[in-house]
Scaffold this motif. Sequence first.
Motif, PDB file in Angstrom:
ATOM      1  N   LEU A 161       0.848  -1.193   0.000  1.00 33.16           N
ATOM      2  CA  LEU A 161       0.000   0.000   0.000  1.00 33.16           C
ATOM      3  C   LEU A 161       0.880   1.238   0.000  1.00 33.16           C
ATOM      4  CD1 LEU A 161      -2.558  -1.174   2.699  1.00 33.16           C
ATOM      5  CD2 LEU A 161      -3.128  -0.654   0.326  1.00 33.16           C
ATOM      6  N   ARG A 212      -1.254  -6.505  -4.995  1.00 30.98           N
ATOM      7  CA  ARG A 212      -2.191  -6.650  -3.867  1.00 30.98           C
ATOM      8  C   ARG A 212      -3.315  -7.597  -4.242  1.00 30.98           C
ATOM      9  NH1 ARG A 212      -1.724  -0.904  -3.452  1.00 30.98           N
ATOM     10  NH2 ARG A 212      -3.759  -0.547  -4.399  1.00 30.98           N
ATOM     11  N   ASN A 213      -3.771  -7.445  -5.498  1.00 30.33           N
ATOM     12  CA  ASN A 213      -4.885  -8.268  -5.956  1.00 30.33           C
ATOM     13  C   ASN A 213      -4.512  -9.752  -6.046  1.00 30.33           C
ATOM     14  OD1 ASN A 213      -6.531  -9.216  -8.775  1.00 30.33           O
ATOM     15  ND2 ASN A 213      -7.690  -8.238  -7.133  1.00 30.33           N
ATOM     16  N   PHE A 221      -5.763  -9.135   2.769  1.00 31.82           N
ATOM     17  CA  PHE A 221      -5.741  -8.282   3.966  1.00 31.82           C
ATOM     18  C   PHE A 221      -6.845  -8.667   4.941  1.00 31.82           C
ATOM     19  CE2 PHE A 221      -3.742  -5.532   0.839  1.00 31.82           C
ATOM     20  CZ  PHE A 221      -2.703  -4.962   1.555  1.00 31.82           C
ATOM     21  N   ASN A 234     -13.356  -3.849   7.642  1.00 29.89           N
ATOM     22  CA  ASN A 234     -13.380  -3.181   6.332  1.00 29.89           C
ATOM     23  C   ASN A 234     -14.170  -3.942   5.264  1.00 29.89           C
ATOM     24  OD1 ASN A 234     -12.204  -0.729   6.782  1.00 29.89           O
ATOM     25  ND2 ASN A 234     -10.120  -1.480   6.449  1.00 29.89           N
ATOM     26  N   LEU A 251     -17.796  -3.856   2.863  1.00 24.65           N
ATOM     27  CA  LEU A 251     -18.755  -2.881   2.342  1.00 24.65           C
ATOM     28  C   LEU A 251     -20.074  -3.066   3.072  1.00 24.65           C
ATOM     29  CD1 LEU A 251     -18.201  -3.097  -1.523  1.00 24.65           C
ATOM     30  CD2 LEU A 251     -17.073  -1.631   0.139  1.00 24.65           C
ATOM     31  N   LEU A 302     -15.345  -9.304  -4.142  1.00 25.07           N
ATOM     32  CA  LEU A 302     -14.735  -8.025  -4.506  1.00 25.07           C
ATOM     33  C   LEU A 302     -13.367  -8.107  -5.198  1.00 25.07           C
ATOM     34  CD1 LEU A 302     -15.830  -5.163  -4.254  1.00 25.07           C
ATOM     35  CD2 LEU A 302     -14.551  -4.918  -2.133  1.00 25.07           C
ATOM     36  N   PRO A 303     -12.403  -8.885  -4.671  1.00 24.42           N
ATOM     37  CA  PRO A 303     -11.083  -8.911  -5.340  1.00 24.42           C
ATOM     38  C   PRO A 303     -11.175  -9.411  -6.780  1.00 24.42           C
ATOM     39  CG  PRO A 303     -10.948  -9.933  -3.188  1.00 24.42           C
ATOM     40  CD  PRO A 303     -12.397  -9.711  -3.464  1.00 24.42           C
ATOM     41  N   TYR A 321     -11.525  -7.129  -9.841  1.00 18.73           N
ATOM     42  CA  TYR A 321     -10.354  -6.457 -10.406  1.00 18.73           C
ATOM     43  C   TYR A 321      -9.349  -7.449 -10.978  1.00 18.73           C
ATOM     44  CZ  TYR A 321     -12.744  -2.902  -7.845  1.00 18.73           C
ATOM     45  OH  TYR A 321     -13.732  -2.060  -7.392  1.00 18.73           O
ATOM     46  N   ARG A 368     -14.010   5.225   2.545  1.00 16.05           N
ATOM     47  CA  ARG A 368     -13.586   3.943   3.093  1.00 16.05           C
ATOM     48  C   ARG A 368     -13.800   2.812   2.090  1.00 16.05           C
ATOM     49  NH1 ARG A 368     -12.588   3.081   8.616  1.00 16.05           N
ATOM     50  NH2 ARG A 368     -12.421   0.841   9.012  1.00 16.05           N
ATOM     51  N   GLU A 369     -14.968   2.868   1.411  1.00 17.21           N
ATOM     52  CA  GLU A 369     -15.238   1.859   0.373  1.00 17.21           C
ATOM     53  C   GLU A 369     -14.143   1.904  -0.699  1.00 17.21           C
ATOM     54  OE1 GLU A 369     -19.015   2.258  -1.751  1.00 17.21           O
ATOM     55  OE2 GLU A 369     -18.026   1.412  -3.520  1.00 17.21           O
ATOM     56  N   ILE A 405     -11.082   0.236   0.607  1.00 17.70           N
ATOM     57  CA  ILE A 405     -11.207  -1.226   0.591  1.00 17.70           C
ATOM     58  C   ILE A 405     -10.974  -1.764  -0.817  1.00 17.70           C
ATOM     59  CG2 ILE A 405     -12.784  -3.169   0.943  1.00 17.70           C
ATOM     60  CD1 ILE A 405     -14.230  -1.369   3.050  1.00 17.70           C
ATOM     61  N   ARG A 406     -11.624  -1.098  -1.784  1.00 24.57           N
ATOM     62  CA  ARG A 406     -11.477  -1.561  -3.166  1.00 24.57           C
ATOM     63  C   ARG A 406     -10.024  -1.483  -3.614  1.00 24.57           C
ATOM     64  NH1 ARG A 406     -16.266  -2.279  -6.004  1.00 24.57           N
ATOM     65  NH2 ARG A 406     -18.122  -1.602  -4.866  1.00 24.57           N
ATOM     66  N   MET A 407      -9.350  -0.400  -3.218  1.00 23.93           N
ATOM     67  CA  MET A 407      -7.942  -0.274  -3.591  1.00 23.93           C
ATOM     68  C   MET A 407      -7.105  -1.354  -2.918  1.00 23.93           C
ATOM     69  SD  MET A 407      -7.368   3.818  -3.596  1.00 23.93           S
ATOM     70  CE  MET A 407      -7.585   4.753  -5.117  1.00 23.93           C
ATOM     71  N   ALA A 408      -7.394  -1.650  -1.652  1.00 23.05           N
ATOM     72  CA  ALA A 408      -6.620  -2.660  -0.927  1.00 23.05           C
ATOM     73  C   ALA A 408      -6.733  -4.024  -1.603  1.00 23.05           C
ATOM     74  CB  ALA A 408      -7.094  -2.746   0.523  1.00 23.05           C
ATOM     75  N   VAL A 409      -7.916  -4.349  -2.115  1.00 17.32           N
ATOM     76  CA  VAL A 409      -8.053  -5.671  -2.742  1.00 17.32           C
ATOM     77  C   VAL A 409      -7.663  -5.631  -4.223  1.00 17.32           C
ATOM     78  CG1 VAL A 409      -9.822  -6.414  -1.135  1.00 17.32           C
ATOM     79  CG2 VAL A 409     -10.497  -5.446  -3.341  1.00 17.32           C
ATOM     80  N   ILE A 448     -11.294   2.657 -10.245  1.00 17.28           N
ATOM     81  CA  ILE A 448     -12.090   3.560  -9.403  1.00 17.28           C
ATOM     82  C   ILE A 448     -12.649   4.703 -10.258  1.00 17.28           C
ATOM     83  CG2 ILE A 448     -12.005   5.117  -7.411  1.00 17.28           C
ATOM     84  CD1 ILE A 448     -11.693   2.242  -6.595  1.00 17.28           C
ATOM     85  N   PRO A 498      -4.632   4.928  -0.658  1.00 14.19           N
ATOM     86  CA  PRO A 498      -5.347   3.810  -0.037  1.00 14.19           C
ATOM     87  C   PRO A 498      -5.185   3.746   1.488  1.00 14.19           C
ATOM     88  CG  PRO A 498      -3.562   3.035  -1.470  1.00 14.19           C
ATOM     89  CD  PRO A 498      -3.739   4.491  -1.733  1.00 14.19           C
ATOM     90  N   LEU A 532      -8.388   3.956   3.930  1.00 12.61           N
ATOM     91  CA  LEU A 532      -8.773   2.847   4.809  1.00 12.61           C
ATOM     92  C   LEU A 532      -8.939   3.316   6.246  1.00 12.61           C
ATOM     93  CD1 LEU A 532      -6.528  -0.041   3.510  1.00 12.61           C
ATOM     94  CD2 LEU A 532      -9.007  -0.064   3.675  1.00 12.61           C
ATOM     95  N   ARG A 533      -8.197   4.354   6.611  1.00  9.92           N
ATOM     96  CA  ARG A 533      -8.256   4.843   7.991  1.00  9.92           C
ATOM     97  C   ARG A 533      -9.382   5.839   8.198  1.00  9.92           C
ATOM     98  NH1 ARG A 533      -2.617   6.699   8.612  1.00  9.92           N
ATOM     99  NH2 ARG A 533      -1.542   4.701   8.516  1.00  9.92           N
TER     100      ARG A 533
END
Lengths: 229, 413
Positions: free
Chosen positions: A58, A85-86, A91, A97, A99, A110-111, A114, B316-317, B320-324, B331, B406, B410-411
């Motif tokens: 990240l 990450r994908n 995580f 976290n 939705l 979700l993953p 992408y 936040r959504e 999350i999307r960026m993290a996964v 986006i 991201p 997330l925070r």
Amino acid sequence: MAQNIIELRDLKKTYCIGETEVNALRGVSYAIEEGDFLAIMGPSGSGKSTLMNILGCLDRPSSGEYILDGEEVSRLDKNRLAGIRNQKIGFVFQSYNLLSRTTALENVELPLLYSSVNGKDMTERALAALASVGLTDRSHHKTNQLSGGEQQRVAIARALLNDPTLILADEPTGNLDSRTSSDIMNIFKTLNEDKKITMVMVTHEPDIAAWARKRIYLLDGLIVREERD
Amino acid sequence: MLKRSLMHGTRTFRVAIRALGRNKMRSFLTALGIIIGVGAVIAMVSIGEGAKRGIEDRFASMGTNLLFVSPGSRNVRGVHSGFGSFQTLKAEDAAAIEELPAVMFVSPAVNARAQVVYSNKNWNTSIQGTGARYPEVRAWDVEFGSYFDESHVRAAAKVCVLGADVKQNLFEDEDPVGQVVRVKRIPFKVLGVMKRRGESGGFGSRDDMIAVPYTTAMRRLQGIDYIQSVDVRAVSAALMPEAQRQIEELLRVRHRIAPGAEDDFQVRNMSEIAETAAESTKIMTILLGSIASISLLVGGIGIMNIMLVSVTERIREIGIRMAVGAREKDILLQFLTEAIVLSLIGGLIGIGFGIGSSRLIKKIQMFSSMNTVVSVESVLLAFFFAAAIGIFFGFYPARKASRLDPIEALRYE
């Protein structure tokens, strides 16, 4: 001897907050072997969150090398990091976290949104992941109808979806009571032992850290101690 | 490759629909701006188009080989007075024009408004003094009875032919042929009734008139010795310029205008007049359309506003999307798609709304002379305009979302 899945060489991270420079990491070198279960401990401000963010792709280090699964990733651009990450990292967060107002199944899928997986495979894999954390009957519940432990299990299912090289958990039991906490830790342990998934977990609770097989302690941006079972 | 991008497209679309569905009321209110905008554009343009169509029909029904001769404007020591201020156009001029080789028929015109009385009913209408060839010149036939002929004109006979509206108002179902109506207390025998020509684009009814011999109008009704204008039908459309040239030459000789001096008359042809009229309705259409477009623009700003709020709410959504594994592009596309879907749905409903209100305008009695025509072009234009607004006003919020960090996202609480 197992292969190193992660190698960190002299990682440094410097933030600029206004005029002052903050050295969050001051030269961290460490190797994590495939199938390891590692806990990162340390007081707040020790740099463990920064280390976690870098491990999770990240964030990028200011200097030093980060080799993940044989690939130097510390200099990759944002889009490549998103791809890593994908494909390689799952995580699990303290606050789940997920939705909100969305079903458990959609959260787990979700993953795959992408990556290039078609719709039917997507649902199948998401259902399989939910089954592996024991939530088959909850797959069509919205996340706000689930308990904290269930929500965290949905998050784990999501982390598992792309068969990650590494699962990163950031205080995964911080919002849970002790019984639910040990349920979650049991899931981690099973994943680590049966599926040989490498686990890295940040925590400040010693009894949670005790589930791991290796523990490192951070202080002021440096690793000061390592414990192995 | 194509299949993959198609799959991604439908997936992004589904995600957008789902996100909009989570907040139905807000999505609807946002789309309402576009609905009203698109609806207003279509309805306004349809009014303009209707007026244009009305004028075109009116001119087409008269034929294109029509010329109008009218007196010119008087210029006394540099002061111009309006058209028609000359009294130099005489009945003899009209007769001479009819002799020209390129001319088929002429009909002199002497018009006024007056009250027409039949038994206990009366009606205010246009009294049109015409020649016996008026039906041929204007391509307008008699429905029943007959038009007056040359002998009536020569004798300044007290005869008339009714327009369909006047017949309806004074006689209703009675047969008017052979009856007597009074204009300025003079009795006129009704010879016939003209065919109904219908309303035309906001200019009132063309059937609200009665026709009398122009000689009668001159001598008995107005007491003048000149005519107001001459309608001329040329032999063919191709001979229009020739007819115009011949008329100009003839009148200059007859009116003894010295070479180089200004004409005391004016010859205009139908297509010129039609063009001028079409030009003015075009300006009206553009004016109406652009006023309506402003509401479309306001709708677009509404979309931008809501999308900005939505991005802030969903930081936040986004994290999350960026993290996964969502990339900046993913986006960006997601939020852009939401904005476009909103404006397209708004656009589609707006088209229905616009067509509906244009039909309603046509039906409402108050606007009875107003015709509306919804053209395919205006519908397509409004729809693509709506889509463009979605892209334009959706881009800034979407880019803002895609540029989030991201870790921060997330925070975010």
